[in-house]
Scaffold this motif. Structure first.
Motif, PDB file in Angstrom:
ATOM      1  N   ARG A  33       1.212  -1.121  -0.196  1.00 56.21           N
ATOM      2  CA  ARG A  33      -0.340   0.196  -0.031  1.00 56.21           C
ATOM      3  C   ARG A  33       1.029   1.294   0.552  1.00 56.21           C
ATOM      4  O   ARG A  33       2.005   0.815   0.842  1.00 56.21           O
ATOM      5  N   VAL A  34       0.227   1.563  -0.828  1.00 53.89           N
ATOM      6  CA  VAL A  34       0.933   3.383  -0.869  1.00 53.89           C
ATOM      7  C   VAL A  34       0.373   4.888  -0.497  1.00 53.89           C
ATOM      8  O   VAL A  34      -0.416   4.467  -1.078  1.00 53.89           O
ATOM      9  N   ARG A 122      -2.479  20.296  -1.959  1.00 56.62           N
ATOM     10  CA  ARG A 122      -2.499  19.890  -1.485  1.00 56.62           C
ATOM     11  C   ARG A 122      -3.112  18.780  -0.870  1.00 56.62           C
ATOM     12  O   ARG A 122      -4.368  18.775  -0.732  1.00 56.62           O
ATOM     13  N   SER A 123      -2.935  17.388  -1.566  1.00 55.04           N
ATOM     14  CA  SER A 123      -3.104  16.490  -2.180  1.00 55.04           C
ATOM     15  C   SER A 123      -2.639  14.649  -1.124  1.00 55.04           C
ATOM     16  O   SER A 123      -1.811  15.014  -1.269  1.00 55.04           O
ATOM     17  N   THR A 124      -3.315  13.865  -0.857  1.00 52.21           N
ATOM     18  CA  THR A 124      -3.035  12.631   0.035  1.00 52.21           C
ATOM     19  C   THR A 124      -3.848  10.956  -1.270  1.00 52.21           C
ATOM     20  O   THR A 124      -5.405  11.476  -1.465  1.00 52.21           O
ATOM     21  N   PHE A 125      -3.321  10.243  -1.312  1.00 55.02           N
ATOM     22  CA  PHE A 125      -3.842   9.734  -2.159  1.00 55.02           C
ATOM     23  C   PHE A 125      -3.435   7.865  -1.797  1.00 55.02           C
ATOM     24  O   PHE A 125      -1.955   7.998  -1.159  1.00 55.02           O
ATOM     25  N   VAL A 126      -4.134   7.071  -0.946  1.00 58.21           N
ATOM     26  CA  VAL A 126      -4.159   6.195  -0.302  1.00 58.21           C
ATOM     27  C   VAL A 126      -3.912   5.008  -1.165  1.00 58.21           C
ATOM     28  O   VAL A 126      -4.722   5.071  -2.384  1.00 58.21           O
ATOM     29  N   LYS A 132      -4.873   0.606  -7.444  1.00 66.94           N
ATOM     30  CA  LYS A 132      -6.055   1.644  -7.129  1.00 66.94           C
ATOM     31  C   LYS A 132      -6.024   2.271  -6.450  1.00 66.94           C
ATOM     32  O   LYS A 132      -5.359   1.833  -4.959  1.00 66.94           O
ATOM     33  N   ILE A 133      -7.168   3.631  -5.934  1.00 69.39           N
ATOM     34  CA  ILE A 133      -6.728   4.110  -5.445  1.00 69.39           C
ATOM     35  C   ILE A 133      -7.757   3.623  -5.107  1.00 69.39           C
ATOM     36  O   ILE A 133      -8.542   3.226  -4.569  1.00 69.39           O
ATOM     37  N   GLU A 134      -7.507   3.436  -2.888  1.00 74.54           N
ATOM     38  CA  GLU A 134      -8.463   3.557  -2.023  1.00 74.54           C
ATOM     39  C   GLU A 134      -8.972   4.798  -1.846  1.00 74.54           C
ATOM     40  O   GLU A 134     -10.347   4.947  -1.687  1.00 74.54           O
ATOM     41  N   ARG A 151      -6.774   7.592  11.283  1.00 79.35           N
ATOM     42  CA  ARG A 151      -7.554   7.353  11.922  1.00 79.35           C
ATOM     43  C   ARG A 151      -8.725   6.364  10.732  1.00 79.35           C
ATOM     44  O   ARG A 151      -9.155   5.391  10.999  1.00 79.35           O
ATOM     45  N   ASP A 152      -8.034   6.957   9.251  1.00 78.50           N
ATOM     46  CA  ASP A 152      -9.037   6.350   8.319  1.00 78.50           C
ATOM     47  C   ASP A 152      -8.075   4.837   8.237  1.00 78.50           C
ATOM     48  O   ASP A 152      -9.268   4.187   7.865  1.00 78.50           O
ATOM     49  N   LEU A 153      -7.053   4.911   8.273  1.00 83.68           N
ATOM     50  CA  LEU A 153      -6.641   3.551   7.769  1.00 83.68           C
ATOM     51  C   LEU A 153      -6.531   2.919   9.136  1.00 83.68           C
ATOM     52  O   LEU A 153      -6.087   2.021   8.921  1.00 83.68           O
TER      53      LEU A 153
END
Length: 155
Positions: A33-34, A122-126, A132-134, A151-153
């Motif tokens: 996971r990235v 300013r953006s973040t992607f899991v 795939k974008i989570e 918290r979300d993870l």
């Protein structure tokens, strides 16, 4: 402005130089996971706060099989100084042409002190181990963002 990515979308592939000028690609990170975060400029207060917060959370993220990567339009030399000054141990990638920023919808019009400007959003992607974008977080605040991500993870 480019399209915003949504959960389930394929994460746009890229290859960019890191702070040492070595190429890093999304494909090379496949299988983990990235957390990919885009920030406007190294060595500015907000970007420093966000990056140091990621560094502080790195042990928990890595224990959960997650790799953190930061991307900005800064040149590798500036990223190297930023990494050394702040003790950052995760990859910082250079995107001066903003091609990857645009592919992720993290570059375009934004409000800055009440004015509309064009720049890094300013953006973040899991990104899942399969590419795939989570999760896609746009217009995040530098302060408190990493805690919300934790918290979300469920970390």
């Amino acid at each position: 402005m480019s399209e915003r990515l949504q959960p389930g979308d394929d994460a746009p592939e890229f290859e960019l130089p890191d702070a040492d000028g070595k190429p890093v690609s999304l494909a090379s990170l496949r299988g983990r996971r990235v957390v990919l975060y885009f920030y406007p400029a190294a060595m500015t207060p907000g970007c420093t706060k966000e990056s140091v917060d990621f560094q502080g959370s790195l042990p928990d993220l890595e224990a959960a099989g997650t790799t953190v990567v930061g991307i900005s339009p800064d040149k590798p030399e500036k990223l190297a100084r930023f990494r050394e000054k702040e003790g950052l141990t995760f990859p910082l990638l250079s995107d001066p042409e903003t091609e990857v920023l645009r592919a992720y919808g993290a570059y375009g019009e934004k409000k800055l002190y009440g004015k509309t400007v064009v720049g890094v959003i300013r953006s973040t992607f899991v990104i899942s181990p399969e590419g795939k974008i989570e999760q896609a977080y746009y217009n995040v605040k530098a302060t408190g963002h990493v805690e919300r991500l934790r918290r979300d993870l469920a970390l």
